[in-house]
Design an enzyme around this catalytic site. Sequence first.
Site, PDB file in Angstrom:
ATOM      1  N   PHE A 144       9.817  -6.966  -5.971  1.00  0.00           N
ATOM      2  CA  PHE A 144       9.551  -7.126  -4.541  1.00  0.00           C
ATOM      3  C   PHE A 144       8.354  -8.054  -4.409  1.00  0.00           C
ATOM      4  O   PHE A 144       7.234  -7.718  -4.817  1.00  0.00           O
ATOM      5  CB  PHE A 144       9.247  -5.797  -3.849  1.00  0.00           C
ATOM      6  CG  PHE A 144       8.995  -5.993  -2.368  1.00  0.00           C
ATOM      7  CD1 PHE A 144      10.050  -6.056  -1.480  1.00  0.00           C
ATOM      8  CD2 PHE A 144       7.707  -6.157  -1.889  1.00  0.00           C
ATOM      9  CE1 PHE A 144       9.825  -6.272  -0.126  1.00  0.00           C
ATOM     10  CE2 PHE A 144       7.475  -6.377  -0.539  1.00  0.00           C
ATOM     11  CZ  PHE A 144       8.535  -6.428   0.341  1.00  0.00           C
ATOM     12  N   ASP A 229       1.981 -11.338  -9.977  1.00  0.00           N
ATOM     13  CA  ASP A 229       1.877 -10.905  -8.589  1.00  0.00           C
ATOM     14  C   ASP A 229       1.057  -9.615  -8.551  1.00  0.00           C
ATOM     15  O   ASP A 229       1.570  -8.529  -8.809  1.00  0.00           O
ATOM     16  CB  ASP A 229       3.266 -10.688  -7.995  1.00  0.00           C
ATOM     17  CG  ASP A 229       3.226 -10.257  -6.543  1.00  0.00           C
ATOM     18  OD1 ASP A 229       2.163  -9.804  -6.083  1.00  0.00           O
ATOM     19  OD2 ASP A 229       4.271 -10.360  -5.865  1.00  0.00           O
ATOM     20  N   LYS A 258      -3.279  -8.470   0.424  1.00  0.00           N
ATOM     21  CA  LYS A 258      -3.548  -7.118   0.901  1.00  0.00           C
ATOM     22  C   LYS A 258      -5.043  -6.776   0.888  1.00  0.00           C
ATOM     23  O   LYS A 258      -5.756  -7.092   1.828  1.00  0.00           O
ATOM     24  CB  LYS A 258      -2.714  -6.109   0.117  1.00  0.00           C
ATOM     25  CG  LYS A 258      -1.208  -6.323   0.333  1.00  0.00           C
ATOM     26  CD  LYS A 258      -0.390  -5.162  -0.094  1.00  0.00           C
ATOM     27  CE  LYS A 258       1.103  -5.421   0.064  1.00  0.00           C
ATOM     28  NZ  LYS A 258       1.541  -5.577   1.452  1.00  0.00           N
TER      29      LYS A 258
END
Length: 404
Positions: A144, A229, A258
Site C-alpha cells: 500500500f 517507503d 505522515k
Amino acid sequence: MTTTSATTAAIAVEEHALAHNYHPLSVVVATAEGAWVTDVDGKRYLDCLAAYSAVNFGHSNPRLIAAAKAQLDRVTLTSRAFHNDQLGPFADALATLLGKEMVLPMNTGAEAVESAIKVARAWGYRVKGVPEGRAKIIVMDGNFHGRTTTIISFSNDPEARADFGPYTPGFTSVPYGDIDAVAAAIDDDTVAVLVEPIQGEAGVVVPPAEFLPALRALATDRRVLMIADEIQSGLGRTGSTVSCDLVGVVPDLYLLGKALGGGIVPVSAVVGDASVLGVLRPGEHGSTFGGNPLAAAVGLEVVSMLSTGEFQERASVLGAHLRSSLEGLIGSGVVEVRGAGLWAGIDIDPALASGRAVCEALMERGVLAKDTHGSTIRLAPPLVVTAEELDWAVEQLRAVLASF
C-alpha cells in the site's frame, strides 16, 4: 452501539455532504491532547491509531504547536518560485538525520511515492542507460503506497484497484519477503525496487529478518535503486528513526510523510543522495505547497525532536511492553500478533468476530483502533502514550474478546 443526538447530527451532515470513500467509526472527535481525543459529547477515547502514524508525537504537542503558531505570524506560503528562510534549514536537518545529502519536499505520502517513481525512471534513463520508455520498477504483493492512479495500478487490493483502470504500466509485483522472487524479476530494464520495510495496511506485516539486508545487497549488485517507503513506519514509530535501521539497511531513497508534519500540516519528502536526486532538473517536477514555510517550520521541529532519540527509545521500550501484553491474548480470540515498536497488527479469530466488530466494541469502551483485511486490527498509539494507558487498552481488548 449507542449514539447521542449530537453525534448522530454531526454524522448525518458528513454523510450528506461528503463522498462516501470512507467508512469511519461512529465517533465525532471535537478536541484532542496527547494520546486522548474527546468527542462532541465530552466522552474521552484513547487514540490507538494516531492518524495512521501522522500523530506520532501526540495531539496538540506543545513544541509543534508553538513552532506552527510562530510561523503563522511570519509567512505561510511563497511557492517554490522564491526561497524561504525555513526550507533550507529543514532540508539540511532532515538529510543529516538520515545520513543523506538531498531532500525533495512534497505534501502527501502518495506524492512522495509518485515523486520517487519519476526520479527512479529518470535515473534509469540518464544514469543507468535504460532505453527510453522501458524502465521497470519491482513492487511487493500486499503493498500500500497511496491512492493515485499510478499507485493503484500496482496494487493487488481489489478495493483500491477495481474500476479505476486503465492502469499505468511499468511495474512487476512479487511476493513480499521473497528475495529469490525479486532476483528473478530483475532484468536490464529494472531501475528500482519499491518496498515497505514493514507493510502497514496489509496488517503490520514484518518480513523475514534477512530480507531487507539481502534486498540491499541485491540492489547494489544488480545496479537498481532500493526505495524504502517509510511513510507509516518511519520517524520513531518502530523504535528507531526509520524501520530500516532495525536491520542496518540504508536504501537509496527514503520516502517520508505522515509524522513529518507533526499532525498539523501535510508534509512529505523523498530523501537521498545527489547521485540519485540530482537527476532532477528545474521545471521537471514541483509542487506549489511542497516545502512551504509553515510546513518546513513544523518539519524542522519534528526533526529536532527526533534528533535526541527520546521518542525512538519510548517506542522501543513501550512497544516491547505492548507486544508482551498482546501475546497474552493469543488463544483467547487472538490468532497472531505482529509488529515493531509501538505498531502492532493483531489477527482476530475470524470465527469469533470481524476486525470491524472488534473495533466498534473497543470504541464503546473508550479505545479507538482500526481494522484491515477482514479480521485484523492495528494499534499505533501516539509515542507519548504511557505504559499504564497501554495496559488499560489491552484490558479493554481482552474484555471485548471475552464478550464475543
